[in-house]
Design an enzyme around this catalytic site. Sequence first.
Site: not given
Ligand code: ASP
Length: 321
Positions: A206-207, A209, A183-186, A155
Amino acid sequence: MMMNSTWGIIATWRMAFDGINAATTRLQREESAETAVIEAVKMVEDYPFYKSVGYGGLPNEEGVVELDAAFMHGTTMAVGAVASIQDIANPIMLAQRLSQERFNSFMVGEGAKAWALANGFEQKTMLTERAQQHYEKKCRETIDQGLSPYSGHDTVGICAVDLKGDICVGTSTSGLFMKRPGRVGDSPLSGSGFYADSDVGAATATGLGEDLMKGCVSYEIVRRMGEGMSPQQAAESTVNDLEAKLIKRYGRAGDLSVVCINKSGDFGAATNIDNFSFSVATAKHEPTIYICRREGKQTKYEVASPEWLDAYQARITAPIV
Ligand code: ASP
């Protein structure tokens, strides 16, 4: 009237660097943190070779690009966000626009798209040929080799402090590659993917979510900075504490990487992975790309070498075989 003697901007990943450079000029010219963040995120969204954000972002398991984005103004506390939106050119602009709404400021899917089109936002096919090729390759690998479909996500999250003392943050992502539709992340979730408070500072993540949102990491970092921690202490302790808790209670922890900045322009970054990069510029610090690695419970960073930068560019533009 200037109310702050400094400015600064920090972003997740190398992909934000060109935007950070452009934002540096803006912030030096006394432009707002809001404009600096939005314009910098837009540059990442528009660049087709960044495969986890905006145009060229990777699709879900059905081959459809669904995008998430958010914006927060740390002075007014306005928050706007979109999730699972298809074929709107710059989700960050939509998030910014929604942050001005009293109601309906977080919108998803079809409703968000219909509202965007009715309000003059540009429609654009966000799936590129290259992203389609990545998708086809991943389908083959997943089926033939039994690989996890969920690698390949990042992200862009950008926090900025301007000379008036306003602090803003924005995020944009295509989320997990091969995610389930819907699907929705953070990244569009206030407190998890981003948070800004002009009395203190801002943070973004980022990572994975699914794990980042278990710790509301961005809010937590800003809270810790507000209690007196330096940005680096706040970032590191938040990542370490969440990782330890996840391992203890849940058996494992996904990728957790964060950046943050306080109102004095001091910044911090922390990660539990080895190849996290971030881009930063402040009144005291020229625009720089750093590569992080973890030593014990500490995140160390060094300036990206020319070799690293060349290899990066070669990798993101290499033919997909
Ligand atoms: N955090 C984001 C998500 O889970 C993806 C990412 O930042 O790598 O959608």
